[in-house]
Motif scaffolding. Structure first.
Motif, PDB file in Angstrom:
ATOM      1  N   LEU A  47      73.251  37.304  47.698  1.00  0.00           N
ATOM      2  CA  LEU A  47      72.545  36.710  48.782  1.00  0.00           C
ATOM      3  C   LEU A  47      72.920  37.482  49.828  1.00  0.00           C
ATOM      4  N   ALA A  49      71.242  38.405  52.842  1.00  0.00           N
ATOM      5  CA  ALA A  49      71.255  37.726  54.056  1.00  0.00           C
ATOM      6  C   ALA A  49      70.227  36.493  54.405  1.00  0.00           C
ATOM      7  N   TYR A  51      67.443  35.062  56.802  1.00  0.00           N
ATOM      8  CA  TYR A  51      66.535  34.906  57.979  1.00  0.00           C
ATOM      9  C   TYR A  51      65.721  33.449  57.556  1.00  0.00           C
ATOM     10  N   HIS A 137      66.380  46.003  53.876  1.00  0.00           N
ATOM     11  CA  HIS A 137      67.557  45.157  52.888  1.00  0.00           C
ATOM     12  C   HIS A 137      67.075  46.244  51.154  1.00  0.00           C
ATOM     13  N   GLU A 140      68.425  44.823  47.782  1.00  0.00           N
ATOM     14  CA  GLU A 140      69.379  43.721  47.683  1.00  0.00           C
ATOM     15  C   GLU A 140      67.989  42.776  47.629  1.00  0.00           C
ATOM     16  N   ILE A 142      66.908  38.825  49.945  1.00  0.00           N
ATOM     17  CA  ILE A 142      67.596  37.617  50.521  1.00  0.00           C
ATOM     18  C   ILE A 142      67.287  36.730  50.745  1.00  0.00           C
TER      19      ILE A 142
END
Length: 202
Positions: A47, A49, A51, A137, A140, A142
């Protein structure tokens, strides 16, 4: 972008009261254990990020997920719990008896929580934020630590499910749902309501 939608683990009030945005309701001991099990389950996922809703139970869940990773959870108000207005803090057993609760279950698209939000409003703010993060992102993975109704409306958007039917989507505590948003515009929802240790959640 591959998005892991994580519902927070349990508190002492989960399944008993509509906690909403009431402060001071942390994860219970069982909730902490559930979050740890989930974090271990996702440990191999890279990961970039995490949130989180600003609400304590989500922040705590996100912190457990982030432990041992080179990232820190970032608060995002777009993923805060629905504003339940006058229903906030009420016992679910009392809410179940209301005709308004039946209306919520059958006509969610037309229902506004007393002095609060509609689920359509929740959906617009949450999906808008997801789309913003998808641009940020690309390619990616997240995670977002949020709440059952917020996750339901996001899933409904990408599944093409009408809001009136969102309560058919089960989102258990400490569950993970996955949404893939590709630069081509293609969307996939390969996982809904997955739990790492089902015996602990039922």
């Amino acid at each position: 972008m591959r998005l892991y939608l994580v519902r927070h683990a349990v508190t002492a009030e989960t399944g008993k009261s509509l906690s909403g945005r009431i402060p001071g309701i942390p994860l219970s001991v069982d909730g902490q254990a559930m979050a740890a099990t989930l974090a271990e389950h996702l440990s191999a996922i890279k990961l970039v990020a995490i949130y989180t809703s600003p609400i304590e139970r989500c922040r705590e869940t996100a912190s457990v997920l982030a432990a041992g990773r080179p990232i820190r959870p970032q608060r995002d108000k777009a993923f805060i719990e629905a504003d339940y207005g006058k229903w906030s803090g009420r016992r679910l057993s009392s809410l179940y008896k209301l005709k308004a609760w039946t209306n919520l279950m059958t006509s969610a698209s037309r229902f506004r929580f007393p002095d609060g939000e509609t689920l359509g409003e929740v959906q617009r703010r949450a999906v808008s934020a997801v789309e913003r993060l998808a641009d940020k992102h690309r390619g990616e993975s997240i995670a977002i630590s949020s709440h059952a109704d917020v996750i339901r409306v996001v899933l409904a958007n990408y599944l093409g499910t009408p809001l009136d039917l969102i309560h058919r989507i089960d989102v258990l505590p400490a569950s993970v749902s996955i949404v893939e948003l590709h630069a081509s515009g293609q969307v996939r929802v390969p996982v809904v309501n997955h739990v790492a240790d089902p015996g602990r959640w039922r």
